[in-house]
Write a protein that holds these residues in place. Structure first.
Motif, PDB file in Angstrom:
ATOM      1  N   GLU A  92      11.903   6.619  -0.569  1.00 32.12           N
ATOM      2  CA  GLU A  92      10.599   6.722  -0.539  1.00 32.12           C
ATOM      3  C   GLU A  92       9.799   5.355   0.301  1.00 32.12           C
ATOM      4  O   GLU A  92       9.023   4.859  -0.181  1.00 32.12           O
ATOM      5  N   ALA A  93      10.839   4.861   1.277  1.00 28.36           N
ATOM      6  CA  ALA A  93      10.280   3.610   1.925  1.00 28.36           C
ATOM      7  C   ALA A  93       8.973   3.645   2.419  1.00 28.36           C
ATOM      8  O   ALA A  93       8.258   2.612   2.528  1.00 28.36           O
ATOM      9  N   ALA A  94       8.747   4.761   3.305  1.00 30.48           N
ATOM     10  CA  ALA A  94       7.505   5.155   4.103  1.00 30.48           C
ATOM     11  C   ALA A  94       6.260   5.003   2.905  1.00 30.48           C
ATOM     12  O   ALA A  94       5.552   4.201   3.236  1.00 30.48           O
ATOM     13  N   ALA A  95       6.461   5.737   1.926  1.00 31.33           N
ATOM     14  CA  ALA A  95       5.226   5.673   1.135  1.00 31.33           C
ATOM     15  C   ALA A  95       5.131   4.517   0.585  1.00 31.33           C
ATOM     16  O   ALA A  95       3.851   3.806   0.243  1.00 31.33           O
ATOM     17  N   LYS A  96       6.139   3.530   0.031  1.00 35.40           N
ATOM     18  CA  LYS A  96       5.982   2.282  -0.539  1.00 35.40           C
ATOM     19  C   LYS A  96       5.146   1.212   0.338  1.00 35.40           C
ATOM     20  O   LYS A  96       4.374   0.505   0.239  1.00 35.40           O
ATOM     21  N   LYS A  97       5.573   1.374   1.659  1.00 32.36           N
ATOM     22  CA  LYS A  97       4.968   0.677   2.896  1.00 32.36           C
ATOM     23  C   LYS A  97       3.608   0.895   3.047  1.00 32.36           C
ATOM     24  O   LYS A  97       2.781   0.019   3.043  1.00 32.36           O
ATOM     25  N   TYR A  98       3.044   2.226   2.980  1.00 28.91           N
ATOM     26  CA  TYR A  98       1.788   2.652   2.955  1.00 28.91           C
ATOM     27  C   TYR A  98       0.914   2.253   1.796  1.00 28.91           C
ATOM     28  O   TYR A  98      -0.136   1.592   1.829  1.00 28.91           O
ATOM     29  N   ASP A  99       1.698   2.067   0.633  1.00 23.25           N
ATOM     30  CA  ASP A  99       1.150   1.545  -0.532  1.00 23.25           C
ATOM     31  C   ASP A  99       0.624   0.168  -0.589  1.00 23.25           C
ATOM     32  O   ASP A  99      -0.543  -0.349  -0.692  1.00 23.25           O
ATOM     33  N   LEU A 100       1.669  -0.617  -0.055  1.00 27.03           N
ATOM     34  CA  LEU A 100       1.386  -2.041  -0.146  1.00 27.03           C
ATOM     35  C   LEU A 100       0.180  -2.594   1.358  1.00 27.03           C
ATOM     36  O   LEU A 100      -0.521  -3.053   0.696  1.00 27.03           O
ATOM     37  N   LEU A 101       0.340  -1.616   2.470  1.00 28.26           N
ATOM     38  CA  LEU A 101      -0.623  -1.736   3.278  1.00 28.26           C
ATOM     39  C   LEU A 101      -2.142  -1.319   2.718  1.00 28.26           C
ATOM     40  O   LEU A 101      -3.148  -1.873   3.001  1.00 28.26           O
ATOM     41  N   SER A 102      -2.040  -0.354   2.072  1.00 30.43           N
ATOM     42  CA  SER A 102      -3.521   0.164   1.456  1.00 30.43           C
ATOM     43  C   SER A 102      -3.929  -0.668   0.198  1.00 30.43           C
ATOM     44  O   SER A 102      -5.101  -0.917   0.018  1.00 30.43           O
ATOM     45  N   ALA A 103      -3.200  -1.528  -0.486  1.00 31.36           N
ATOM     46  CA  ALA A 103      -3.533  -2.357  -1.480  1.00 31.36           C
ATOM     47  C   ALA A 103      -4.138  -3.775  -0.874  1.00 31.36           C
ATOM     48  O   ALA A 103      -5.081  -4.056  -0.933  1.00 31.36           O
ATOM     49  N   MET A 104      -3.603  -4.047   0.454  1.00 30.83           N
ATOM     50  CA  MET A 104      -4.117  -5.076   1.196  1.00 30.83           C
ATOM     51  C   MET A 104      -5.097  -4.787   1.815  1.00 30.83           C
ATOM     52  O   MET A 104      -6.257  -5.599   1.818  1.00 30.83           O
ATOM     53  N   MET A 105      -5.476  -3.506   2.438  1.00 29.93           N
ATOM     54  CA  MET A 105      -6.691  -3.214   2.969  1.00 29.93           C
ATOM     55  C   MET A 105      -7.915  -2.983   1.969  1.00 29.93           C
ATOM     56  O   MET A 105      -9.070  -3.651   2.334  1.00 29.93           O
ATOM     57  N   ALA A 106      -7.707  -2.524   0.869  1.00 28.05           N
ATOM     58  CA  ALA A 106      -8.608  -2.551  -0.121  1.00 28.05           C
ATOM     59  C   ALA A 106      -9.191  -3.877  -0.615  1.00 28.05           C
ATOM     60  O   ALA A 106     -10.267  -4.219  -0.675  1.00 28.05           O
ATOM     61  N   HIS A 107      -8.153  -4.882  -0.864  1.00 27.36           N
ATOM     62  CA  HIS A 107      -8.578  -6.125  -1.095  1.00 27.36           C
ATOM     63  C   HIS A 107      -9.421  -6.900   0.164  1.00 27.36           C
ATOM     64  O   HIS A 107     -10.409  -7.605  -0.334  1.00 27.36           O
ATOM     65  N   GLY A 108      -8.863  -6.530   1.217  1.00 31.95           N
ATOM     66  CA  GLY A 108      -9.568  -7.295   2.403  1.00 31.95           C
ATOM     67  C   GLY A 108     -10.931  -6.466   2.596  1.00 31.95           C
ATOM     68  O   GLY A 108     -11.817  -7.488   2.718  1.00 31.95           O
ATOM     69  N   LEU A 109     -11.207  -5.471   2.350  1.00 34.07           N
ATOM     70  CA  LEU A 109     -12.666  -4.715   2.355  1.00 34.07           C
ATOM     71  C   LEU A 109     -13.743  -5.343   1.142  1.00 34.07           C
ATOM     72  O   LEU A 109     -14.698  -5.264   1.656  1.00 34.07           O
ATOM     73  N   ALA A 110     -12.921  -5.550   0.105  1.00 31.64           N
ATOM     74  CA  ALA A 110     -13.675  -6.120  -0.970  1.00 31.64           C
ATOM     75  C   ALA A 110     -14.184  -7.494  -0.786  1.00 31.64           C
ATOM     76  O   ALA A 110     -15.135  -7.924  -1.405  1.00 31.64           O
ATOM     77  N   ALA A 111     -13.745  -8.319   0.155  1.00 32.84           N
ATOM     78  CA  ALA A 111     -13.728  -9.749   0.077  1.00 32.84           C
ATOM     79  C   ALA A 111     -14.641 -10.130   1.303  1.00 32.84           C
ATOM     80  O   ALA A 111     -15.541  -9.330   2.053  1.00 32.84           O
ATOM     81  N   ASP A 112     -15.023 -11.454   1.500  1.00 29.84           N
ATOM     82  CA  ASP A 112     -15.776 -11.617   2.312  1.00 29.84           C
ATOM     83  C   ASP A 112     -15.398 -11.633   3.998  1.00 29.84           C
ATOM     84  O   ASP A 112     -14.042 -11.165   3.919  1.00 29.84           O
ATOM     85  N   LYS A 113     -15.974 -11.882   4.913  1.00 33.42           N
ATOM     86  CA  LYS A 113     -15.419 -11.749   6.313  1.00 33.42           C
ATOM     87  C   LYS A 113     -14.314 -12.446   6.561  1.00 33.42           C
ATOM     88  O   LYS A 113     -13.497 -12.314   7.532  1.00 33.42           O
TER      89      LYS A 113
END
Length: 230
Positions: A10-31
């Motif tokens: 499940e390596a590919a799915a786990k990579k996407y999960d980590l990147l998705s978590a980082m993406m959501a964190h960045g989008l909710a933060a300041d510039k």
């Protein structure tokens, strides 16, 4: 917390999960945080070796990828080290670049508040995969006391650090961190007093980095934590 290991079936799915978590964190933060997270994601997707947990790339190459100068690279990489998101595994020497690694546990902890923005299915999947596991060689007949409910929060630096630790993982806080008492600050080191030697040894072996990070984020001038017993 059991960190996502992006290897295996499940390596590919786990990579996407980590990147998705980082993406959501960045989008909710300041510039500024958005840009920092995006730059790290660019390094991860283009240069990070998932199997070996190694990021080996020079500042000149990073500057080219980020379209910035090397001074900006130094500044941004320093920010990522302070956050605890990247760590130096091997210092560069004799023309060789440093070997860096990702602190996946720290990244998951810091991005957890934004997981719900992706959806409940993501929270259930990643939250279930990243639940804390007591993987230490703890004797089966020793159970940590649940001290959180009956202990008043401390004041000052340790009180601020306690608030951070409790927000990250309440169960872990109640079991291990709530029982620590403030032993004072000397220079850049905070001393915490554990109720027993076993308690101190367990934290020193398995939880010291999480403890140190919470203290450092509460006061940048205090970078070290020392555990003692009565």
């Amino acid at each position: 917390m059991q960190v996502i290991r992006a290897v295996g079936r499940e390596a590919a799915a786990k990579k996407y999960d980590l990147l998705s978590a980082m993406m959501a964190h960045g989008l909710a933060a300041d510039k500024h945080r958005q840009r920092l997270v995006l730059r790290l994601m660019a390094l991860i997707t283009s240069r990070y070796n998932w199997q070996r947990d190694e990021l080996t790339v020079g500042q000149r190459e990073i500057a080219r990828l980020w379209c910035v100068d090397e001074r900006t690279v130094k500044r941004e990489m320093a920010k990522l080290r302070v956050l605890g998101w990247i760590e130096i595994k091997q210092q560069g020497a004799r023309g060789r670049v440093s070997v860096l690694g990702l602190n996946l546990e720290r990244i998951l902890l810091d991005t957890r508040p934004e997981w719900a923005n992706i959806g409940p299915d993501f929270v259930e999947r990643v939250g279930g995969a990243s639940q804390r596991v007591e993987a230490a060689p703890e004797p089966s007949n020793v159970v940590p006391l649940r001290r959180g409910a009956g202990v008043a929060p401390a004041e000052g630096l340790w009180g601020a650090a306690q608030t951070r630790l409790a927000a990250e993982d309440r169960a872990l806080f109640d079991a291990w961190f709530a029982g620590l008492a403030d032993g004072g600050i000397a220079g850049d080191c905070l001393t915490l007093v554990a109720p027993t030697r076993f308690h101190a040894n367990y934290i020193q072996t398995h939880l010291i980095e999480r403890l140190r990070m919470a203290v450092a984020r509460s006061d940048a001038g205090v970078r070290q934590v020392r555990l003692s017993t009565p």
